[in-house]
Design a protein around this motif. Structure first.
Motif, PDB file in Angstrom:
ATOM      1  N   ARG A 152       0.852  -1.191   0.000  1.00  0.00           N
ATOM      2  CA  ARG A 152       0.000   0.000   0.000  1.00  0.00           C
ATOM      3  C   ARG A 152       0.888   1.241   0.000  1.00  0.00           C
ATOM      4  O   ARG A 152       1.581   1.539   0.967  1.00  0.00           O
ATOM      5  CB  ARG A 152      -0.911   0.021   1.222  1.00  0.00           C
ATOM      6  N   LEU A 153       0.876   1.965  -1.124  1.00  0.00           N
ATOM      7  CA  LEU A 153       1.684   3.174  -1.247  1.00  0.00           C
ATOM      8  C   LEU A 153       0.932   4.374  -0.683  1.00  0.00           C
ATOM      9  O   LEU A 153      -0.265   4.543  -0.910  1.00  0.00           O
ATOM     10  CB  LEU A 153       2.040   3.433  -2.713  1.00  0.00           C
ATOM     11  N   VAL A 154       1.674   5.215   0.029  1.00  0.00           N
ATOM     12  CA  VAL A 154       1.100   6.399   0.665  1.00  0.00           C
ATOM     13  C   VAL A 154       2.012   7.589   0.372  1.00  0.00           C
ATOM     14  O   VAL A 154       3.199   7.556   0.701  1.00  0.00           O
ATOM     15  CB  VAL A 154       0.984   6.226   2.188  1.00  0.00           C
ATOM     16  N   THR A 155       1.487   8.622  -0.256  1.00  0.00           N
ATOM     17  CA  THR A 155       2.278   9.841  -0.417  1.00  0.00           C
ATOM     18  C   THR A 155       2.163  10.670   0.862  1.00  0.00           C
ATOM     19  O   THR A 155       1.103  10.719   1.488  1.00  0.00           O
ATOM     20  CB  THR A 155       1.801  10.683  -1.611  1.00  0.00           C
ATOM     21  N   PRO A 156       3.250  11.310   1.284  1.00  0.00           N
ATOM     22  CA  PRO A 156       3.231  12.048   2.557  1.00  0.00           C
ATOM     23  C   PRO A 156       2.588  13.422   2.414  1.00  0.00           C
ATOM     24  O   PRO A 156       3.241  14.461   2.508  1.00  0.00           O
ATOM     25  CB  PRO A 156       4.720  12.145   2.918  1.00  0.00           C
ATOM     26  N   ASP A 157       1.276  13.428   2.184  1.00  0.00           N
ATOM     27  CA  ASP A 157       0.541  14.688   2.059  1.00  0.00           C
ATOM     28  C   ASP A 157      -0.884  14.502   2.564  1.00  0.00           C
ATOM     29  O   ASP A 157      -1.337  13.387   2.828  1.00  0.00           O
ATOM     30  CB  ASP A 157       0.550  15.183   0.608  1.00  0.00           C
ATOM     31  N   LEU A 158      -1.601  15.593   2.679  1.00  0.00           N
ATOM     32  CA  LEU A 158      -2.942  15.558   3.253  1.00  0.00           C
ATOM     33  C   LEU A 158      -3.946  14.865   2.349  1.00  0.00           C
ATOM     34  O   LEU A 158      -4.937  14.292   2.829  1.00  0.00           O
ATOM     35  CB  LEU A 158      -3.405  16.986   3.560  1.00  0.00           C
ATOM     36  N   LYS A 159      -3.722  14.906   1.042  1.00  0.00           N
ATOM     37  CA  LYS A 159      -4.640  14.231   0.129  1.00  0.00           C
ATOM     38  C   LYS A 159      -4.637  12.720   0.365  1.00  0.00           C
ATOM     39  O   LYS A 159      -5.674  12.061   0.224  1.00  0.00           O
ATOM     40  CB  LYS A 159      -4.273  14.539  -1.322  1.00  0.00           C
ATOM     41  N   ALA A 160      -3.491  12.169   0.714  1.00  0.00           N
ATOM     42  CA  ALA A 160      -3.414  10.740   1.006  1.00  0.00           C
ATOM     43  C   ALA A 160      -4.259  10.393   2.223  1.00  0.00           C
ATOM     44  O   ALA A 160      -4.946   9.365   2.260  1.00  0.00           O
ATOM     45  CB  ALA A 160      -1.965  10.315   1.223  1.00  0.00           C
ATOM     46  N   ILE A 161      -4.215  11.250   3.248  1.00  0.00           N
ATOM     47  CA  ILE A 161      -5.035  11.019   4.440  1.00  0.00           C
ATOM     48  C   ILE A 161      -6.511  11.014   4.072  1.00  0.00           C
ATOM     49  O   ILE A 161      -7.279  10.133   4.481  1.00  0.00           O
ATOM     50  CB  ILE A 161      -4.746  12.092   5.503  1.00  0.00           C
ATOM     51  N   SER A 162      -6.919  11.987   3.287  1.00  0.00           N
ATOM     52  CA  SER A 162      -8.317  12.080   2.874  1.00  0.00           C
ATOM     53  C   SER A 162      -8.737  10.861   2.064  1.00  0.00           C
ATOM     54  O   SER A 162      -9.823  10.300   2.268  1.00  0.00           O
ATOM     55  CB  SER A 162      -8.539  13.353   2.057  1.00  0.00           C
ATOM     56  N   PHE A 163      -7.855  10.430   1.150  1.00  0.00           N
ATOM     57  CA  PHE A 163      -8.164   9.268   0.312  1.00  0.00           C
ATOM     58  C   PHE A 163      -8.374   8.019   1.163  1.00  0.00           C
ATOM     59  O   PHE A 163      -9.374   7.310   1.003  1.00  0.00           O
ATOM     60  CB  PHE A 163      -7.032   9.034  -0.687  1.00  0.00           C
ATOM     61  N   TYR A 164      -7.458   7.741   2.062  1.00  0.00           N
ATOM     62  CA  TYR A 164      -7.545   6.500   2.836  1.00  0.00           C
ATOM     63  C   TYR A 164      -8.637   6.543   3.893  1.00  0.00           C
ATOM     64  O   TYR A 164      -9.253   5.515   4.196  1.00  0.00           O
ATOM     65  CB  TYR A 164      -6.188   6.181   3.470  1.00  0.00           C
ATOM     66  N   ASP A 165      -8.899   7.707   4.447  1.00  0.00           N
ATOM     67  CA  ASP A 165     -10.000   7.797   5.414  1.00  0.00           C
ATOM     68  C   ASP A 165     -11.329   7.449   4.759  1.00  0.00           C
ATOM     69  O   ASP A 165     -12.254   6.958   5.419  1.00  0.00           O
ATOM     70  CB  ASP A 165     -10.061   9.207   6.006  1.00  0.00           C
TER      71      ASP A 165
END
Length: 269
Positions: free
Chosen positions: A150-163
């Motif tokens: 599971r790839l995660v970019t270190p930005d706020l959009k990644a948090i929003s996507f996974y939540d």
């Protein structure tokens, strides 16, 4: 094959799923493993951006999935070989195709595909669509895979996507708790510590690599990274590969030890 695996690469948009999938498939092929790389995204087919000069001869993954019957022979016919690379071929939707190009298919067809694929190659690498809830093939890959990155970019959009997205993968069959979480495309200015703390259990980091970016722009991702500035990425990538395939390496070493010479050496007689 005894140690073969299906590896699914999933992540938020623009996290480097296709790039990592290609690098993994290429590395395995260089180590004499037979590999089939499945580019699962039907919304944005990428075959023309990673292998732009390869003749496809109507070798579409979409045509395979919507065919009347699927077999190992059908799969091999649709596999696109990667030039100058031994033991590596690609299954992909073709340029200009979309979800309306072919007839719909069901979950059983997806499961059949992955079962058959596992008998055709040492390893299957699946580049999943980010929107797995809309993509039956990518969702099936998460269900059938032996390992999920599971790839995660270190930005706020990644948090929003996974939540939002992880709530749709709550069933046990998706094995969410055991995904290998990797921070991807990490630049010095990014809040990687905050993002890592938010997700927890980040086990690997892949830093931003200028040479890798250039390869993507020039459709050269199947080439190795040779620039000195890429040494950090190469080390991080090797660490990830070692974790995923460590059991296989150990098994191969034990198998070699178990092979006894037919004739004893003279000094042993």
């Amino acid at each position: 094959m005894k140690n073969n695996k299906i590896i699914a690469v999933w992540g938020n948009p623009n996290s480097g799923k296709t790039t990592l999938s290609i690098k993994m498939a290429n590395e395995l092929a260089k180590n004499n493993k037979s590999v089939i790389l499945v580019l699962a995204d039907s919304y944005v087919p990428v075959i023309s951006t990673v292998l732009p000069f390869t003749e496809t001869k109507e070798q579409s993954l979409g045509a395979l999935l919507s065919s009347v019957q699927i077999s190992q022979e059908n799969i091999l016919e649709k596999c696109i070989p990667v030039m100058k690379t031994k033991n590596l071929s690609v299954l992909s939707y073709l340029h200009s195709e979309n979800i309306r190009t072919y007839a719909d298919y069901g979950k059983e067809r997806v499961l059949d595909l992955f079962i058959l694929l596992k008998h055709l190659a040492d390893h299957i690498i699946v580049d999943c669509s980010s929107m797995v809830h809309h993509d039956l093939l990518s969702r099936g890959a998460l269900e059938m895979s032996d390992q999920i990155i599971r790839l995660v970019t270190p930005d706020l959009k990644a948090i929003s996507f996974y939540d939002s997205s992880l709530m749709l993968l709550g069933e046990r069959k998706y094995n969410v708790e055991n995904h290998i979480k990797v921070l991807s495309n990490v630049k010095p200015v990014m809040p990687k510590d905050s993002i890592s703390n938010h997700f927890g259990g980040i086990r690997h980091e892949l830093e931003y690599c200028e040479e890798l970016q250039q390869q993507a722009l020039e459709a050269r991702l199947f080439e190795s990274l040779t620039d000195k500035s890429s040494s950090g990425y190469n080390q991080q990538f090797s660490s990830l590969m070692n974790e995923i395939f460590s059991e296989e390496v150990v098994a191969e070493k034990e198998e070699k030890k178990a092979r006894k010479p037919f004739f004893k050496r003279r000094e042993d007689v």
